[in-house]
Design an enzyme around this catalytic site. Structure first.
Site, PDB file in Angstrom:
ATOM      1  N   HIS A   1       1.027  -0.771   0.074  1.00  0.00           N
ATOM      2  CA  HIS A   1       0.020   0.034  -0.015  1.00  0.00           C
ATOM      3  C   HIS A   1       1.029   1.219  -0.071  1.00  0.00           C
ATOM      4  CE1 HIS A   1      -2.912   2.562   1.323  1.00  0.00           C
ATOM      5  NE2 HIS A   1      -4.112   1.842   0.870  1.00  0.00           N
TER       6      HIS A   1
ATOM      7  N   ARG B   1      -6.598  10.567  -0.317  1.00  0.00           N
ATOM      8  CA  ARG B   1      -6.505  10.736  -1.729  1.00  0.00           C
ATOM      9  C   ARG B   1      -7.603  10.799  -1.983  1.00  0.00           C
ATOM     10  NH1 ARG B   1      -2.632   6.743  -3.693  1.00  0.00           N
ATOM     11  NH2 ARG B   1      -3.375   5.680  -1.266  1.00  0.00           N
TER      12      ARG B   1
END
Lengths: 625, 254
Positions: free
Chosen positions: A259, A279
């Protein structure tokens, strides 16, 4: 392993437990139609489905109910409900999933997943889940990497908690039997077919035998084999290893997802997940020079759908029709590699990560409402106020795309009666999983596995496989072996630490042949050392002993990862080779299949090439756009 | 930077035990659980402790740290002086299994007594509509990570084993309140909350709210409103009259 001599009526020297077996084994014994191993999203959903299909079901899980790794999922559940973008539908979701996995996915699984995910989410709502809402009162959906439309049903940034609690409460209301803090160490067969399972209670160290013709593996992943990981102690690849030992096969094991955003500081929290929602909700990645470096890493494959200037990316937040997506929302493999490169090039943050900044775009109220647990996590553990300053983040081992090779529709492995669903199953995500596709995967294939397992058992009628008494005896001896080595044995904690070091150093984000070869030698050495594991104390709630048992699983899974990674001479998704930097079309048609000859842990794993299942033309057309 | 932490950890089982003294090297930025893990890996391989996420999300590593009920993964060593001895003991309200691990099955048994949600039918398009403002009350309670620290400090059961049968505790009052405030649920659990879960035994001293690592306002937002709803059901003259003339709460009592 036969460290202890075999005599009838024998008792274990340390524990006094009876060691003989047969009809009267002295072990606790239960009979079920379906035994589900694991109580995360996939396990609970499978158990509910099998129960609804009329089967007698048991859930057996290593931790307390409700603590499985699903609880840590943050961002959301991907499902093309079209609540925010009516243009969304299963075909778009299917296409995004396949492209995110660089077309290595099992197309049929990706299709079923995209088609069934919306109903699975609505079902959670039916069972009490309280998702965040749109202004019209529908389930809200948020943006995530690799998904064309805002598609993730969510509850702030604690969606996994909502999902596991909902499933847990539903399973409890159905009266399904749950064996908590009970670890399965063996699956029994009668001839070729599954006959049951062997487990120990963590609390007492005593053994349990389950007579059951169907077993659903829902054990999650393997992340605890890496030093820096978002995964908990449970993620030791138990289901992967049990499947191999039982005669099933694994595919895609070379694909491990790092990740892009884990915490990097302080050391104690290194690896803890920072949700992609940061994000999705507007966070930008910056290097030490203050540049949004993701613009330098947009691959050809995603150029047409990604903004190529900061202006366009900024415009997207307000006007998604006329601007393309910011490159921060590329699939995870792309973002993780980019961060890795920036750090290596010396443009990292003070603690060896990069900066993730949401404070510059969103006000404090928005951040606290949409990302409450991120706010809490940074505030409490790192003294960072994410509403005022950027976070430091770096890649962390998060997910394994590889897993048990199963039939797409039924989730059955090549062993009759053995099923797998969720992270432990392979194929669905190809070489890289999109964020949000995990929770939906658990629901869609958990349900399918549970239904298939129940149907299989019904089909057996009265002719049930029977557990062989000698197998029970052997399982007990194997589990107790670490107690038989008295002095000078190996400490399981030390071997685990050494294994994590090998995997992090030699089988990490960027790989090359020499290092992978070295890793295989190192893993072999660790396997040898692990034959002399010893533990202190007695069997009652003894984590040292539990780890000793888990370690054999970790070692075999790591060997699979390293072996497949060495074999695949290309870079694709979660597998990047320094010595073969690009994708290769011929490798794009191949799955690597791993098996264990005779189910013998000490034997090396076998590897073969297998062509990918071919997608029908009507689906293939979706990619010609 | 790093220093040697003096750590006292309760070691033992149902038959008894005592505090063990250890010295464990620790680093900057670490939490109590890191020290416990290092102790386990290097000096006490069989030290029993529960943990999973190590990020305050799963509620597994509850313990009493210098007497205060807390999550070990969220308790930073920098909250203590380096010279200070940190004492870690198992939560007191539940029977010890071994070392820091306790038998929390009480909580799972009580959970079985709460009837599940049963919603009104879906809208014609197959979806359901609820407004954000209406789900937010329940969402606060669903933040619960089931660490059971609220159960541990609740004085109704903390030193009163005899009350456990009739009392479900704050964690489950959250659940009753959440379901009662669900915009689409069709069950009425108020009688059950009072009679089976023992809501009336709570005298709102707020100990539960103070220890909640999720910051849920257990007393103010769940228990007190729930108590009011129970009272409304019993004593409100309009409700009483309504029940006599056949106009009832549209929900079904369970």
């Amino acid at each position: 392993m036969s460290h202890i001599s075999q005599q009838p009526d024998e008792r274990h020297p340390m524990t006094g437990n009876r060691m003989d077996s047969g009809d009267d084994t002295g072990f606790e014994r239960h009979e079920y139609d379906v035994v589900v191993i694991g109580a995360g999203g996939a396990g609970l959903r499978a158990a509910i489905a099998a129960h609804d299909a009329g089967a007698r079901v048991a859930i057996v899980c290593k931790s307390l109910l409700g603590k499985a790794h699903t609880v840590m999922a943050e961002g959301g559940i991907a499902a093309s409900m079209g609540n925010v973008y009516p243009d969304d539908n299963w075909r778009v979701h299917f296409r995004d999933t396949m492209r995110g996995g660089k077309m290595l996915n099992n197309w049929r699984m990706a299709q079923l997943h995209a088609q069934e995910a919306p109903e699975r989410v609505l079902e959670l709502e039916e069972w009490g889940a309280l998702f965040d809402r749109t202004p019209e009162g529908l389930i809200s959906q948020r943006d995530f990497g690799g998904h064309k439309y805002a598609r993730l049903a969510h509850v702030g940034d604690r969606t996994g908690l909502e999902m596991i609690r909902t499933l847990q409460q539903h399973a409890v209301s159905l009266g399904i039997d749950v064996f908590m803090e009970c670890t399965v160490t063996d699956i029994f067969k009668d001839g070729d077919a599954v006959a049951g399972a062997f487990a120990y209670w963590r609390e007492t160290g005593r053994f349990v035998v389950f007579d059951a013709p169907a077993v659903v593996l829902a054990t999650g992943g393997i992340g605890k084999s890496y030093q820096v990981t978002s995964n908990s102690w449970e993620y030791t690849g138990d289901g992967h290893a049990l499947a191999m030992k039982t005669g099933a096969s694994l595919i895609n094991m070379e694909f491990v997802q790092f990740h892009p955003t884990g915490m990097v500081w302080p050391p104690s929290v290194k690896g803890i997940l920072v949700t992609e929602s940061v994000r999705g909700d507007g966070g930008a990645l910056k290097n030490s020079e203050g540049n949004r470096f993701m613009f330098d890493y947009i691959p050809e494959y995603f150029k047409s759908e990604t903004a190529d200037s900061v202006e366009e990316a900024e415009g997207w937040y307000a006007d998604k029709k006329n601007n393309r997506r910011p490159p921060e929302l590329l699939p995870r493999d792309e973002v993780a590699r980019a961060i890795n490169s920036e750090i290596k090039a010396g443009r990292g943050s003070p603690h060896g990560g990069v900066f993730l900044d949401i404070a510059s775009r969103r006000d404090a109220d928005f951040i606290k409402r949409r990302l409450p647990s991120m706010y809490h996590q940074f505030k409490e553990l790192a003294d960072v106020d994410i509403t005022a300053e950027p976070m430091e983040v770096g890649p962390t081992c998060h997910y394994v795309m590889g897993g048990v090779e199963v039939d797409a529709d039924t989730e059955q492995s090549r062993v009759p009666g053995l099923y797998a669903a969720g992270e432990v199953a392979g194929g669905m995500h190809g070489s890289n999983r999109l964020g949000g596709n995990s929770l939906s995967d658990l629901l869609v294939f958990g349900r399918r596995a549970g239904e298939s397992a129940a149907a299989y058992v019904q089909g057996l009628k009265d002719v049930r496989p029977r557990i062989v008494a000698d197998d029970v005896r052997l399982a007990a001896r194997t589990a107790l072996a670490p107690f038989a080595i008295e002095n000078g044995g190996e400490n399981p904690y030390t071997i685990q630490k050494d294994l994590q070091d090998v995997m992090q150093r030699l089988v990490g984000i960027i790989r090359k042949a020499e290092e992978l070869e070295e890793s295989l030698e190192e893993i072999q050495k660790l396997k040898d050392r692990a034959t002399r594991l010893s533990v202190e104390g007695h069997r009652q709630y003894n984590p040292g002993w539990h780890l000793a048992i888990d370690l054999t699983n970790m070692l075999i899974v790591c060997e699979c990862i390293a072996k497949a990674a060495l074999e695949r001479k290309e870079s694709r998704g979660g597998h990047t080779r320094d010595d073969y930097p690009g994708p290769d079309d011929s490798w794009g048609q191949v799955n690597l299949v791993l098996t264990l000859a005779g189910g013998d842990y000490s034997a090396p794993v076998d590897l073969e090439h297998k062509p990918l299942p071919q997608m029908p033309d009507d689906l293939r057309e979706l990619f010609d756009q | 930077m790093g220093y040697d932490l003096r750590l006292r950890v309760w070691r033992g089982d149902r038959s008894g035990g005592q505090l063990g003294d250890y010295s464990v090297p620790v680093e900057e930025g670490e939490v109590v659980l890191d020290a416990i893990h290092r102790l386990q890996a290097t000096q006490a391989g069989d030290l029993a402790v529960r943990w999973n996420c190590k990020a305050g999300k799963c509620g597994s590593c509850s313990a009493e740290i210098n007497g205060r009920p807390r999550l070990m993964c969220m308790t930073r060593l920098s909250d203590f002086e380096e010279s200070e001895t940190i004492t870690v003991t198992p939560v007191r309200t539940f029977p010890v299994i071994r070392d820091l691990v306790t038998d929390v099955s009480f909580n799972y048994e009580k959970a079985k007594q709460v009837p599940a949600v049963k919603l009104t039918p879906r809208d014609p398009d197959g979806k359901r509509r609820m407004m954000q403002v209406d789900v937010e009350r329940g969402q606060e309670f669903r933040k619960c990570i089931e660490c059971f620290l609220c159960q541990n400090v609740c004085h109704v059961v903390r030193d009163h084993e005899e009350n456990k049968e009739a009392f479900a505790g704050p964690r489950h009052f959250l659940r009753y309140a959440e379901l009662d405030m669900h915009p689409l649920d069709t069950h009425d659990r108020r009688k059950l909350a009072q009679d089976v879960a023992g809501l009336g035994m709570c005298n709102i001293t707020k100990c539960c709210t103070e220890v909640c690592p999720e910051g849920i306002h257990i007393t103010d937002n769940a228990i007190i409103p729930m108590k009011e709803r129970v009272v409304d059901r019993k004593f409100d003259p309009v409700t009483w009259l309504g029940s006599k003339i056949g106009r009832r709460d549209p929900r079904d009592e369970v």
